[in-house]
Design a protein around this motif. Structure first.
Motif, PDB file in Angstrom:
ATOM      1  N   PRO A  89       0.794  -1.208   0.000  1.00 29.48           N
ATOM      2  CA  PRO A  89       0.000   0.000   0.000  1.00 29.48           C
ATOM      3  C   PRO A  89       0.835   1.270   0.000  1.00 29.48           C
ATOM      4  O   PRO A  89       0.357   2.314  -0.361  1.00 29.48           O
ATOM      5  CB  PRO A  89      -0.784  -0.101   1.309  1.00 29.48           C
ATOM      6  N   SER A  90       2.088   1.185   0.441  1.00 26.43           N
ATOM      7  CA  SER A  90       2.890   2.402   0.504  1.00 26.43           C
ATOM      8  C   SER A  90       3.947   2.419  -0.586  1.00 26.43           C
ATOM      9  O   SER A  90       5.070   2.819  -0.367  1.00 26.43           O
ATOM     10  CB  SER A  90       3.542   2.522   1.885  1.00 26.43           C
ATOM     11  N   ALA A  91       3.560   1.910  -1.783  1.00 31.29           N
ATOM     12  CA  ALA A  91       4.530   1.812  -2.873  1.00 31.29           C
ATOM     13  C   ALA A  91       5.191   3.145  -3.191  1.00 31.29           C
ATOM     14  O   ALA A  91       6.324   3.185  -3.641  1.00 31.29           O
ATOM     15  CB  ALA A  91       3.852   1.269  -4.122  1.00 31.29           C
ATOM     16  N   ALA A  92       4.464   4.240  -2.943  1.00 34.60           N
ATOM     17  CA  ALA A  92       5.034   5.539  -3.264  1.00 34.60           C
ATOM     18  C   ALA A  92       6.111   5.933  -2.250  1.00 34.60           C
ATOM     19  O   ALA A  92       6.926   6.794  -2.519  1.00 34.60           O
ATOM     20  CB  ALA A  92       3.941   6.590  -3.286  1.00 34.60           C
ATOM     21  N   GLU A  93       6.078   5.318  -1.067  1.00 39.49           N
ATOM     22  CA  GLU A  93       7.026   5.657  -0.017  1.00 39.49           C
ATOM     23  C   GLU A  93       8.241   4.762  -0.109  1.00 39.49           C
ATOM     24  O   GLU A  93       8.131   3.567   0.080  1.00 39.49           O
ATOM     25  CB  GLU A  93       6.370   5.426   1.359  1.00 39.49           C
ATOM     26  N   PRO A  94       9.394   5.305  -0.381  1.00 44.77           N
ATOM     27  CA  PRO A  94      10.551   4.428  -0.475  1.00 44.77           C
ATOM     28  C   PRO A  94      10.863   3.723   0.849  1.00 44.77           C
ATOM     29  O   PRO A  94      11.320   2.615   0.857  1.00 44.77           O
ATOM     30  CB  PRO A  94      11.690   5.358  -0.867  1.00 44.77           C
ATOM     31  N   VAL A  95      10.626   4.386   1.958  1.00 45.32           N
ATOM     32  CA  VAL A  95      10.989   3.787   3.246  1.00 45.32           C
ATOM     33  C   VAL A  95       9.766   3.788   4.165  1.00 45.32           C
ATOM     34  O   VAL A  95       9.115   4.815   4.332  1.00 45.32           O
ATOM     35  CB  VAL A  95      12.133   4.607   3.898  1.00 45.32           C
ATOM     36  N   PRO A  96       9.436   2.635   4.768  1.00 47.12           N
ATOM     37  CA  PRO A  96       8.246   2.599   5.627  1.00 47.12           C
ATOM     38  C   PRO A  96       8.454   3.402   6.919  1.00 47.12           C
ATOM     39  O   PRO A  96       9.565   3.452   7.440  1.00 47.12           O
ATOM     40  CB  PRO A  96       8.096   1.103   5.973  1.00 47.12           C
ATOM     41  N   ASP A  97       7.374   4.000   7.390  1.00 44.60           N
ATOM     42  CA  ASP A  97       7.422   4.711   8.669  1.00 44.60           C
ATOM     43  C   ASP A  97       7.475   3.705   9.809  1.00 44.60           C
ATOM     44  O   ASP A  97       6.894   2.627   9.724  1.00 44.60           O
ATOM     45  CB  ASP A  97       6.146   5.554   8.842  1.00 44.60           C
ATOM     46  N   THR A  98       8.150   4.086  10.885  1.00 45.31           N
ATOM     47  CA  THR A  98       8.147   3.231  12.083  1.00 45.31           C
ATOM     48  C   THR A  98       7.734   4.090  13.273  1.00 45.31           C
ATOM     49  O   THR A  98       7.737   5.323  13.194  1.00 45.31           O
ATOM     50  CB  THR A  98       9.553   2.666  12.364  1.00 45.31           C
ATOM     51  N   ASP A  99       7.341   3.433  14.377  1.00 44.46           N
ATOM     52  CA  ASP A  99       7.092   4.171  15.609  1.00 44.46           C
ATOM     53  C   ASP A  99       7.587   3.323  16.770  1.00 44.46           C
ATOM     54  O   ASP A  99       8.323   2.350  16.553  1.00 44.46           O
ATOM     55  CB  ASP A  99       5.605   4.562  15.726  1.00 44.46           C
ATOM     56  N   ASP A 100       7.170   3.663  17.992  1.00 42.91           N
ATOM     57  CA  ASP A 100       7.785   2.955  19.126  1.00 42.91           C
ATOM     58  C   ASP A 100       7.064   1.659  19.515  1.00 42.91           C
ATOM     59  O   ASP A 100       7.360   1.070  20.536  1.00 42.91           O
ATOM     60  CB  ASP A 100       7.969   3.897  20.326  1.00 42.91           C
ATOM     61  N   ARG A 101       6.134   1.196  18.678  1.00 42.24           N
ATOM     62  CA  ARG A 101       5.523  -0.105  18.973  1.00 42.24           C
ATOM     63  C   ARG A 101       6.569  -1.216  18.861  1.00 42.24           C
ATOM     64  O   ARG A 101       7.505  -1.103  18.068  1.00 42.24           O
ATOM     65  CB  ARG A 101       4.381  -0.384  17.992  1.00 42.24           C
ATOM     66  N   ASP A 102       6.359  -2.282  19.653  1.00 42.00           N
ATOM     67  CA  ASP A 102       7.286  -3.409  19.622  1.00 42.00           C
ATOM     68  C   ASP A 102       7.125  -4.145  18.282  1.00 42.00           C
ATOM     69  O   ASP A 102       6.041  -4.664  17.989  1.00 42.00           O
ATOM     70  CB  ASP A 102       6.950  -4.350  20.797  1.00 42.00           C
ATOM     71  N   PRO A 103       8.180  -4.225  17.465  1.00 37.70           N
ATOM     72  CA  PRO A 103       8.029  -4.885  16.158  1.00 37.70           C
ATOM     73  C   PRO A 103       7.511  -6.316  16.285  1.00 37.70           C
ATOM     74  O   PRO A 103       6.763  -6.786  15.417  1.00 37.70           O
ATOM     75  CB  PRO A 103       9.449  -4.872  15.585  1.00 37.70           C
ATOM     76  N   ARG A 106      11.133 -14.459  15.782  1.00 37.72           N
ATOM     77  CA  ARG A 106      12.357 -13.980  15.138  1.00 37.72           C
ATOM     78  C   ARG A 106      12.653 -12.535  15.520  1.00 37.72           C
ATOM     79  O   ARG A 106      13.761 -12.185  15.909  1.00 37.72           O
ATOM     80  CB  ARG A 106      12.224 -14.136  13.611  1.00 37.72           C
ATOM     81  N   LEU A 107      11.615 -11.680  15.457  1.00 32.55           N
ATOM     82  CA  LEU A 107      11.846 -10.262  15.766  1.00 32.55           C
ATOM     83  C   LEU A 107      12.189 -10.075  17.236  1.00 32.55           C
ATOM     84  O   LEU A 107      13.022  -9.231  17.580  1.00 32.55           O
ATOM     85  CB  LEU A 107      10.626  -9.432  15.365  1.00 32.55           C
ATOM     86  N   ARG A 159      20.270  -1.325  12.575  1.00 34.16           N
ATOM     87  CA  ARG A 159      21.469  -1.313  11.711  1.00 34.16           C
ATOM     88  C   ARG A 159      21.619  -2.720  11.154  1.00 34.16           C
ATOM     89  O   ARG A 159      22.597  -3.415  11.392  1.00 34.16           O
ATOM     90  CB  ARG A 159      22.702  -0.887  12.520  1.00 34.16           C
ATOM     91  N   SER A 160      20.618  -3.101  10.404  1.00 28.73           N
ATOM     92  CA  SER A 160      20.492  -4.497   9.984  1.00 28.73           C
ATOM     93  C   SER A 160      21.520  -4.854   8.921  1.00 28.73           C
ATOM     94  O   SER A 160      21.886  -4.007   8.097  1.00 28.73           O
ATOM     95  CB  SER A 160      19.083  -4.728   9.440  1.00 28.73           C
ATOM     96  N   SER A 174      15.840  -1.442   7.060  1.00 25.54           N
ATOM     97  CA  SER A 174      16.209  -2.052   8.343  1.00 25.54           C
ATOM     98  C   SER A 174      15.130  -3.081   8.687  1.00 25.54           C
ATOM     99  O   SER A 174      13.998  -3.008   8.188  1.00 25.54           O
ATOM    100  CB  SER A 174      16.305  -0.980   9.426  1.00 25.54           C
ATOM    101  N   PHE A 175      15.471  -4.003   9.585  1.00 27.97           N
ATOM    102  CA  PHE A 175      14.489  -5.030   9.951  1.00 27.97           C
ATOM    103  C   PHE A 175      13.284  -4.408  10.655  1.00 27.97           C
ATOM    104  O   PHE A 175      12.165  -4.898  10.541  1.00 27.97           O
ATOM    105  CB  PHE A 175      15.134  -6.106  10.825  1.00 27.97           C
ATOM    106  N   ARG A 176      13.521  -3.323  11.375  1.00 29.28           N
ATOM    107  CA  ARG A 176      12.370  -2.653  12.003  1.00 29.28           C
ATOM    108  C   ARG A 176      11.431  -2.126  10.912  1.00 29.28           C
ATOM    109  O   ARG A 176      10.220  -2.288  10.973  1.00 29.28           O
ATOM    110  CB  ARG A 176      12.836  -1.503  12.909  1.00 29.28           C
ATOM    111  N   GLN A 177      12.035  -1.506   9.901  1.00 30.17           N
ATOM    112  CA  GLN A 177      11.196  -0.988   8.797  1.00 30.17           C
ATOM    113  C   GLN A 177      10.469  -2.127   8.086  1.00 30.17           C
ATOM    114  O   GLN A 177       9.302  -1.992   7.709  1.00 30.17           O
ATOM    115  CB  GLN A 177      12.070  -0.219   7.798  1.00 30.17           C
TER     116      GLN A 177
END
Ligand code: HEM
Length: 453
Positions: free
Chosen positions: A288-302, A405-406, A416-417, A423-426
């Motif tokens: 769904p976020s194809a236009a966004e090169p990098v996914p947004d992250t927040d402080d939720r536990d991945p 795994r996460l 710093r994957s 990154s793995f978080r992303q």
């Protein structure tokens, strides 16, 4: 420098002397820098001419492109390619390649070009080009699928607006297919080799071009007698030029991997831009976020994201057993209950494979997903209560693997994957967006047929 300049002359399996030349069925190999560059600049040495075949087939295509022609026809055909490429902005190609969501690098590279050229159905064009590419370098191609792909591509080599005069210009269309086919494997191999150069390579593209070039050898045929590096090359001789060995022989000089004038690769700047975009941008489908090169992250536990997403998907899927068989269309793509489950599953699997490969220090595997582009007969099948049960078991287990795994990763690994890409978080936040596919089908409880987006 290598001592031996010329490999022993060996019979050339595919050597067919040029029609006007005496029959000399030998092949010479040159592997030293000076000789390879001299051979590339020698007008007597040309790519083995392509024999034409039925109109609209691969042999016919080969006979019409710049790549396998010489002299005046070569100059005219190359001018078509250069005109096409001159209209494409390398920076825009790079961004488009970075934001693209097709994990198959061949398709992604060609689709970016097809889109920039203004062609309709760029994804289908890219897939057809991939089929042609497998026979394009074969001297006498016999591949009905590739022939069919050429015939399918030919009328589609038009700008979106449609231009009748242009449509008549078959030579232009043929060379546009040539441009796309040339880009296909070479650019994908460049990306693969750059990935294989590993995270320690400061400039993986330059490292690949220098040490692991995508194009390792090139063939030439002597139209007339000539001399290369003091070695006489009789007319009709096939010549193999070992670019990889030659540039290893002179690491102080320019790599030869894009060839040299007069046939220097006209797409080199574009290839580097696309390869860099793929290498440093999104590593797989961005959904769904194809236009966004990098996914947004927040402080939720991945580790909690995928199970929560799967729970939402299964809640929706619980309303699909009464599906009336009418597919939903969202963002121009067709979705059904089975297809939504397939896409969520494949998306989770794809990124899990990426994550595991990167943790293992291996290059990620180029894949061949068709993703959401196609809708299979199985996608259109009714979604029964048993299908729901199976989806529940499958997705719940996948979510547990993701979660475990996460949870096992350190903050350093998450942010710093290893390897190239997000990154793995992303990635975790990105795959949590897989609900997109289920939302596309929506909540199908009676009176509530609506997409939940
Ligand atoms: C956007 C991607 C690319 C495009 C559009 C493209 C296009 C072309 C075309 C049309 C030719 C034929 C030129 C002629 O015969 O005058 C060519 C030649 C060539 N390309 Fe590319 N190419 C691309 C990527 C690459 C890559 C990644 C490599 C390798 C690193 C490469 C290496 C070569 C070489 C060595 C030749 C010369 C062949 C010869 O001398 O016979 N190309 N390219």
């Amino acid at each position: 420098m290598a001592d031996s300049t010329v490999a022993p002359a060996v019979p050339a399996a595919s050597a067919v002397p040029a029609a006007s030349a005496p029959a000399v069925a030998e092949e010479l190999c040159f592997a030293r820098y000076e000789e390879v560059t001299a051979a590339l600049a020698d007008p007597a040495l040309v790519p083995p001419p392509a024999e034409s075949g039925p109109v609209g087939g691969t042999a016919w295509l080969r006979a019409g492109v710049a790549r396998f022609s010489a002299g005046e026809p070569h100059a005219a055909r190359r001018a078509f390619v250069e005109a096409d490429l001159a209209g494409l902005d390398p920076d825009a190609l790079r961004s488009a390649a970075a934001a693209g969501f097709e994990a198959d690098v061949r398709v992604r590279a060609v689709r970016v070009l097809a889109q920039a050229l203004g062609l309709a159905e760029p994804e289908a064009v890219a897939r057809a080009v991939g089929v042609v590419a497998r026979s394009y370098f074969v001297e006498r191609p016999e591949d009905p699928e590739a022939d069919a792909a050429v015939a399918w591509l030919l009328p589609r080599m038009l700008p979106r607006a449609g231009d009748a005069a242009w449509a008549e210009d078959t030579a232009r269309a043929v060379n546009r297919i040539g441009l796309l086919v040339q880009a296909c494997d070479a650019t994908a191999t460049l990306v693969e080799h750059a990935r294989a150069a590993g995270p320690e390579a400061a400039e993986p593209l330059a490292a690949a071009l220098r040490h692991d070039p995508p194009v390792r050898t090139m063939r030439r045929r002597a139209l007339g007698p000539t001399v290369v590096g003091g070695v006489s090359v009789p007319a009709g001789t096939d010549v193999l030029l070992d670019l990889a060995a030659a540039q290893a022989d002179r690491p102080d000089l320019e790599p030869l991997t894009f060839g040299t004038p007069p046939r220097l690769c006209p797409g080199r700047t574009h290839a580097l831009a696309i390869a860099a975009g793929i290498l440093y941008g999104a590593s797989a489908e961005a959904g769904p976020s194809a236009a966004e090169p990098v996914p947004d992250t927040d402080d939720r536990d991945p580790a909690g994201l995928v199970p929560a997403m799967v729970e939402h998907v299964l809640d929706l899927a619980g309303t699909w057993t009464g599906w009336d068989g009418r597919p939903a269309t969202v963002d121009g793509r067709t979705y059904t209950p089975h297809k939504a489950i397939r896409r969520v599953t494949d998306h989770l699997l794809d990124h899990l494979a990426e994550l595991e490969a990167r943790l293992a220090g291996e290059p990620t595997q180029p894949d061949h997903w068709h993703a959401s582009a196609g809708t299979t007969p199985a996608d259109l099948a009714p979604f029964t209560p048993v299908d729901l049960d199976e989806a529940r078991s499958r997705l719940t287990r996948l979510a547990r693997i993701w979660s475990a795994r996460l949870a096992s990763l350190t903050p350093e690994q998450l942010d710093r994957s290893p390897g190239t890409g997000w990154s793995f978080r992303q990635i975790a936040f990105h795959v949590a967006e897989s609900a997109y596919y289920a939302n596309a089908v929506g909540d199908l409880r009676p009176q509530e047929r609506t997409t939940a987006r």
